[in-house]
Motif scaffolding. Structure first.
Motif, short mmCIF file in Angstrom:
data_model
loop_
_atom_site.label_atom_id
_atom_site.label_comp_id
_atom_site.label_asym_id
_atom_site.label_seq_id
_atom_site.Cartn_x
_atom_site.Cartn_y
_atom_site.Cartn_z
N ASP A 161 34.95 -9.53 -17.62
CA ASP A 161 35.19 -10.86 -18.20
C ASP A 161 33.87 -11.54 -18.59
OD1 ASP A 161 34.13 -11.69 -15.81
OD2 ASP A 161 36.07 -12.22 -14.92
N GLU A 162 34.03 -12.65 -19.28
CA GLU A 162 32.88 -13.38 -19.79
C GLU A 162 31.93 -13.83 -18.66
OE1 GLU A 162 32.25 -13.50 -22.89
OE2 GLU A 162 30.54 -14.87 -22.85
N LYS A 163 32.56 -14.23 -17.55
CA LYS A 163 31.77 -14.71 -16.43
C LYS A 163 30.80 -13.62 -15.94
CE LYS A 163 32.96 -16.25 -12.08
NZ LYS A 163 34.09 -16.19 -11.16
N LYS A 164 31.38 -12.42 -15.83
CA LYS A 164 30.60 -11.26 -15.36
C LYS A 164 29.47 -10.94 -16.34
CE LYS A 164 30.15 -8.56 -12.03
NZ LYS A 164 30.66 -7.20 -11.82
N ARG A 165 29.80 -11.01 -17.63
CA ARG A 165 28.80 -10.71 -18.65
C ARG A 165 27.61 -11.66 -18.54
NH1 ARG A 165 26.76 -12.20 -23.26
NH2 ARG A 165 28.01 -14.09 -23.36
N VAL A 166 27.94 -12.94 -18.38
CA VAL A 166 26.88 -13.94 -18.30
C VAL A 166 26.05 -13.73 -17.03
CG1 VAL A 166 26.42 -16.42 -18.06
CG2 VAL A 166 28.16 -15.60 -19.68
N ALA A 167 26.73 -13.39 -15.95
CA ALA A 167 26.02 -13.15 -14.70
C ALA A 167 25.03 -11.99 -14.85
CB ALA A 167 27.00 -12.87 -13.57
N ASN A 168 25.50 -10.91 -15.48
CA ASN A 168 24.61 -9.75 -15.69
C ASN A 168 23.44 -10.10 -16.59
OD1 ASN A 168 26.17 -8.09 -14.10
ND2 ASN A 168 27.26 -7.14 -15.82
N GLU A 169 23.75 -10.93 -17.61
CA GLU A 169 22.70 -11.30 -18.55
C GLU A 169 21.62 -12.11 -17.84
OE1 GLU A 169 23.90 -12.11 -22.85
OE2 GLU A 169 23.41 -14.11 -22.09
N ARG A 170 22.07 -13.08 -17.05
CA ARG A 170 21.11 -13.94 -16.32
C ARG A 170 20.32 -13.12 -15.31
NH1 ARG A 170 24.76 -18.71 -15.60
NH2 ARG A 170 24.60 -19.78 -17.62
N GLY A 171 21.07 -12.34 -14.52
CA GLY A 171 20.43 -11.57 -13.46
C GLY A 171 19.37 -10.63 -14.00
N SER A 172 19.69 -9.91 -15.07
CA SER A 172 18.73 -8.95 -15.60
C SER A 172 17.54 -9.65 -16.24
CB SER A 172 19.41 -8.00 -16.59
OG SER A 172 19.99 -8.74 -17.64
N ALA A 173 17.80 -10.80 -16.89
CA ALA A 173 16.69 -11.54 -17.51
C ALA A 173 15.72 -12.03 -16.44
CB ALA A 173 17.21 -12.71 -18.33
N LYS A 174 16.32 -12.43 -15.31
CA LYS A 174 15.51 -12.99 -14.23
C LYS A 174 14.48 -12.00 -13.70
CE LYS A 174 16.74 -15.28 -10.07
NZ LYS A 174 17.90 -15.59 -9.25
N VAL A 175 14.84 -10.70 -13.67
CA VAL A 175 13.89 -9.71 -13.17
C VAL A 175 13.16 -9.01 -14.32
CG1 VAL A 175 15.09 -9.35 -11.00
CG2 VAL A 175 15.70 -7.95 -12.97
N GLY A 176 13.26 -9.62 -15.51
CA GLY A 176 12.53 -9.06 -16.66
C GLY A 176 13.09 -7.76 -17.17
N LYS A 177 14.42 -7.58 -17.01
CA LYS A 177 15.05 -6.33 -17.45
C LYS A 177 16.22 -6.65 -18.37
CE LYS A 177 13.06 -3.01 -14.85
NZ LYS A 177 12.44 -1.84 -15.44
N SER A 178 16.05 -7.61 -19.26
CA SER A 178 17.22 -8.06 -20.03
C SER A 178 17.79 -6.95 -20.91
CB SER A 178 16.90 -9.31 -20.83
OG SER A 178 15.66 -9.19 -21.44
N SER A 179 16.98 -5.95 -21.26
CA SER A 179 17.56 -4.90 -22.10
C SER A 179 18.58 -4.07 -21.32
CB SER A 179 16.46 -4.01 -22.67
OG SER A 179 15.98 -3.13 -21.69
N PHE A 180 18.62 -4.26 -20.00
CA PHE A 180 19.59 -3.50 -19.20
C PHE A 180 20.81 -4.34 -18.81
CE2 PHE A 180 15.72 -1.07 -18.71
CZ PHE A 180 16.19 0.23 -18.87
N SER A 181 20.98 -5.47 -19.47
CA SER A 181 22.04 -6.38 -19.07
C SER A 181 23.42 -5.71 -19.12
CB SER A 181 21.95 -7.64 -19.93
OG SER A 181 23.13 -7.86 -20.61
N TRP A 182 23.69 -4.91 -20.15
CA TRP A 182 25.00 -4.24 -20.22
C TRP A 182 25.10 -3.13 -19.18
CZ3 TRP A 182 28.67 -6.67 -22.56
CH2 TRP A 182 28.40 -7.48 -23.68
N ALA A 183 23.96 -2.45 -18.96
CA ALA A 183 23.97 -1.33 -18.01
C ALA A 183 24.21 -1.81 -16.58
CB ALA A 183 22.66 -0.56 -18.10
N TRP A 184 23.89 -3.06 -16.30
CA TRP A 184 24.03 -3.58 -14.94
C TRP A 184 25.44 -3.47 -14.40
CZ3 TRP A 184 21.07 -8.04 -12.29
CH2 TRP A 184 19.71 -7.71 -12.23
N GLU A 185 26.41 -3.52 -15.31
CA GLU A 185 27.79 -3.42 -14.86
C GLU A 185 28.02 -2.09 -14.14
OE1 GLU A 185 29.64 -5.85 -14.74
OE2 GLU A 185 31.57 -4.96 -14.19
#
Ligand SMILES: Nc1nc2c(ncn2[C@@H]2O[C@H](COP(=O)(O)OP(=O)(O)OP(=O)(O)O)[C@@H](O)[C@H]2O)c(=O)[nH]1
Ligand SMILES: [Mg+2]
Lengths: 424, 483
Positions: free
Chosen positions: B75-99
């Motif tokens: 869901d959208e909530k999860k997507r946003v959480a992954n986006e924020r979390g990965s950006a926070k550790v400087g890995k935003s290109s892995f935001s989709w992979a985080w799932e």
């Protein structure tokens, strides 16, 4: 091992007295004592006395016995904690476990308590003299070389190695001639479960904690004879393990462990199984530091053999019959042979292998006798125990065909001679 | 696992043993299951499993994350959480992979280390996806995933130099394809990814397809079961929707999207009448009670209420519940990837690699057997006594090729040579494999026999892989069990 006395005749008969000190010495003795030898060593025997009144009195006495050896057996040291999991991993201190050599046979020298020919089995004891006597030809070059090697004063380098994966760690201690597995640690670590990873991480944390406990218990990190502590793993487990050990050392102000920091070497291997030891030991990080140790040489040599097999199959031969053929043709540049082959109970078989060794050496070739107590030696054992790198290519099939022809030729000649004799 | 009644907070230590159903009730349930399964074979929505493979960093996890989102599993909530979390550790290109890359270490490193299991719903299919790691050190985990799949999605990186790195000798594109084929997968979709990196060049796409086609055919994939699709996972181009008119891909590609291809995957034939075989690939604590195991049913049907044997060992356990990605199931038939919650068992007796079986139909245990193998593209020949690792489902054990029995003709299987001295690359051969126990000083590693069956008895239980020094050197099928 201490050499106490040595007296060898020209014909290879004679006796050697030595005093074993540790497990490795026991391994040497196991390799030196053959069926048919006479061994004199301390023993314990139950003695029965029938008194004048007819009562039977039985007691155990210590005495020296000389046995005509019928059987020699080796039991490796059984270190504790074979498969300790999370539950029992932290319990108890390690009892000093040691390897034993058992010699059985008939008593060969009459004794005030024991009759000639009585059967006895004795355990060779550490720090007690053992006298080994062999008949003519018994003290061959391989046996004498081992006596010499085992009695060089001062222990060789020791290396501790931990081969690990996620949730598994095998603690080993390597000395010149043997690898002792100190512990196999297994801590269940649940694998990753989609996006909820805490079980995995908790499992890993427990694993590192257990591993550290085992480390303290088994690895003699402050011993001066311990040259290196190798941590080998696939992936990045070795980094996590090393960091954890060092963090705990600082946290608990373990000075000795902190000073041992530069003994640690982290090595990448491809699998978390114990056979990765060979891979770890031939890695450049280790080979450069320890190239003079026996296990490093064995590993590199085995590697050289396999590389030759890949690049020029006709220069890498294995198997007793094939290697004997190559030796006959003076083709062997390097001979890899396992100590197991010299333990044959059949004297003729041993003689054959000693012959090959002497022959290769005499022709300027290099010989490395592998220890079956190392992983490299075990791998050579699987490969029939004998292999050779040839100085020039030879086609096994051509050589075999030639041998066959020569044999047939010989038989034909004999047959003809036989006919000629009959006819005359 | 997510969905194992997480809100039910019964205390852990009270685990009442599950009542065992009487045999008649079990038989009845199995008959019902069979009837339903047969009906499903002809139904609208059919299920299958797919392993996602390819060289490290090809974009496998990113593609799966994106697909989960587009198909409504994230869901959208999860997507946003992954986006924020990965950006926070400087890995935003892995935001989709985080799932899919759920562990702390995977996220820190931006590398998949173990299989992630998810479910995708396409119009006509329910697809269990197993997202595999591409890094060569984690091939054992990739194998565990591939042995639970009936089809494969190969992701390749189209970027210049990257495709080549994955495809050359030692690259995982090759090894993964050979592995999945050897494990019985016959259909493969090739997603040529990161086309944004090559200006959406059609000629680059064609070049890659043309390089892969001969290798696929050579590796035993029939051309009719091999599909190619151009995509860009990060931007989500041509995954579930055709490329928009503004996309350069639109100008030259009019074919099916990735989801169209997934929707047309052929489900496997399921051997529901075979004796039950459930090789365990993971053991973890059930969310509410008991202990849970996951894996793929490799024969037969598993139903709740039955007491099953755990092989090896003398232990047994009662099936309390079965679920798949959170949805509880009344039973599970051959080919399903499920979690099974067990009770009445000490967790110690459950190990990855053990097999759940029905009493009286247990899988044999062996420590040596003969096999027919194909030797891969190896440099160092195989000699008698070669030390190897033997892979069977999710287990790998030290073993040796104890005997070289014969070299076989690859086309007709006839014997070319008996007792060869060595086996070299691309040969087909019959060999004897023995599990290894080390006998040097210290506690001997007990070479415990492992559960295995001849290929002729159960295909899925009869396939093996052989690796040495981090390289797969051969694959084959079990012929005869020896000891
Ligand atoms: N430019 C571009 N980058 C992409 C695309 N797809 C994935 N990537 C990037 O490629 C990198 C690797 O992506 P992952 O999804 O982790 O790759 P993977 O194949 O799962 O990697 P492993 O599981 O570790 O083998 C990330 O930085 C992604 O952002 C794409 O379509 N275009
Ligand atoms: Mg990934």
């Amino acid at each position: 091992m201490k050499l106490i006395n040595k007296h060898i005749e020209k014909d290879g008969s004679g006796h050697v007295t030595v005093c074993p000190e540790d497990d490795e010495d026991m391994w040497h003795l196991y390799n030196l004592i053959q069926e048919g030898d006479r061994v004199r060593a301390p023993a314990i025997r139950r003695i029965q006395n029938v008194s004048t009144t007819g009562t039977v009195d039985s007691r155990r006495i210590r005495l020296h016995l000389t046995l005509a050896v019928a059987r020699v057996t080796w039991s490796p040291s059984a270190a504790p904690g074979a498969d300790s999991g999370a539950a029992n991993g932290a319990a108890g201190a390690a009892p000093a476990a040691s390897a034993t050599v058992e010699v059985s046979g008939r008593v060969a020298e009459e004794n005030q308590h024991v009759k000639l020919g009585a059967f006895h089995t004795l355990d060779i004891e550490a720090n007690k003299n053992v006298r080994i006597e062999k008949d003519a030809g018994g003290w061959d070059s391989v046996a004498l070389a081992r006596v010499e090697e085992s009695c060089v004063p001062g222990r060789g380098a020791e290396v501790a190695a931990i081969v690990c994966g996620e949730g598994t760690a095998i603690f080993c201690l390597l000395s010149e001639h043997m690898t002792v597995v100190l512990q196999r640690l297994e801590v269940p670590v649940p694998r990753k479960i989609s996006n909820q990873s805490s079980a995995h991480e908790k499992g890993l944390a427990r694993f590192y904690q257990n591993l550290y406990t085992s480390f303290l218990r088994h690895v003699p990190y402050s011993s001066p004879s311990l040259r290196a502590i190798v941590i080998a793993s696939p992936g990045w487990v070795r980094d996590a393990v090393f960091d954890f050990i060092m963090a705990e050392a600082s946290r608990t102000s373990n000075k000795a462990l902190l000073t041992a920091r530069n003994k640690f070497i982290k090595v990448h291997v491809n699998s978390p199984h114990v056979h990765s030891l060979v891979e770890a030991l031939k890695s450049p990080e280790i080979a450069s530091q320890m190239k003079e140790t026996k296990f490093a040489r064995e590993g590199l040599m085995l590697d050289k053999f396999f590389k030759m097999l890949a690049s020029d199959e006709m220069r890498a031969w294995y198997g007793p019959d094939h290697v004997a053929l190559a030796a006959d043709r003076g083709a062997i540049g390097t001979l890899l042979i396992s100590d197991e082959l010299f333990r044959s109970s059949d004297a003729a078989t041993r003689k054959k292998f000693v012959g090959i060794v002497e022959d290769v050496k005499q022709k300027g070739g290099e010989v490395l006798i592998f220890s079956s107590m190392h992983e490299s030696g075990q791998q050579l054992n699987q490969l029939t125990g004998i292999a050779a790198i040839l100085t020039f290519p030879l086609d096994v099939e051509v050589v075999e065909a030639e041998e066959r022809e020569a044999r047939e030729e010989e038989e034909r000649r004999k047959a003809e001679e036989g006919e000629a004799v009959e006819a005359s | 696992m997510a969905g194992l009644n997480l809100n039910d907070d019964a205390p852990m230590d009270v685990i009442p043993e599950e009542p065992v159903k009487p045999p008649a009730a079990i038989e009845k349930l199995i008959e019902e299951a069979k009837a339903t399964l047969i009906a499903q074979e002809n139904g609208e929505k059919r299920s299958l499993s797919m392993v996602v493979v390819g060289h490290v960093d090809a974009g496998k996890s990113t593609m799966m994350g994106r697909l989960l989102y587009e198909l409504g599993r994230m869901d959208e909530k999860k997507r946003v959480a992954n986006e924020r979390g990965s950006a926070k550790v400087g890995k935003s290109s892995f935001s989709w992979a985080w799932e899919l890359d759920g562990t702390q270490e995977e996220r820190e490193r931006g590398i998949t280390m173990d299989i992630a299991l998810q479910t995708l719903n396409t119009p006509h299919r329910v697809i269990t996806i197993l997202d595999a790691p591409g890094h060569r050190d984690f091939i054992p985990n990739m194998i565990s995933g591939a042995s639970q799949a009936d089809s494969a999605l190969l992701v390749v990186d189209a970027a210049v130099g990257e495709f080549e790195a994955g495809f050359e000798r030692g690259g995982q594109t090759r090894e993964h394809l050979l592995l999945v084929r050897s494990l019985g997968v016959t259909q493969v979709i090739v997603a040529v990814n990161k086309l944004d990196q090559v200006e959406w060049s059609k000629s680059r796409y064609d070049e890659i397809c043309n390089l892969l086609k001969p290798f696929l055919a050579q590796s035993g994939f029939h051309p009719t079961k091999t599909q190619f699709v151009p995509v860009a996972a990060m931007e989500g181009i041509n995954l579930s929707q055709p490329p928009p008119a503004a996309s350069p891909l639109h100008s030259w590609y009019k074919g099916p999207t990735l989801v169209d291809l997934l929707d047309a995957l052929e489900p496997p034939t399921r051997d529901i009448n075979a004796p039950l075989r459930f090789p365990i690939s993971n053991v973890f604590k059930g969310a509410t009670s008991g202990i849970a195991v996951s894996g793929r049913v490799c024969g037969g049907i598993i139903v709740p209420g039955e007491r099953l044997r755990i092989v090896p060992g003398d232990e047994s356990a009662v099936v309390k519940a079965i679920d798949s990605d959170g949805d509880s199931l009344p039973w599970a038939g051959a080919g399903s990837n499920v979690n099974v919650t067990l009770t009445g068992v000490d967790p110690i007796s459950l190990n990855v690699g053990s097999v759940l079986c029905r009493e009286g139909q247990t899988v044999p245990l062996v420590s040596s057997f003969t096999a027919k193998i194909i030797v891969f593209d190896i440099q160092i020949p195989i000699t008698a006594g070669t030390s190897v690792e033997l892979f069977h489902h999710s287990r790998d054990v030290p073993a040796s090729i104890s005997r070289l029995i014969s070299v076989l003709d690859r086309s007709n299987g006839s014997v070319i040579k008996n007792k060869p001295r060595v086996l070299t690359k691309n040969m087909s051969a019959e060999v004897e494999v023995s599990l290894r126990s080390s006998t040097y000083s210290g506690p001997a590693s007990r070479a415990l026999p492992i559960p295995l069956e001849p290929f002729s008895v159960n295909k899925e239980m009869g396939r093996i892989l052989i690796r040495r020094g981090g390289e797969t050197i051969g694959a084959g099928v079990v012929l005869e069990l020896l000891t």
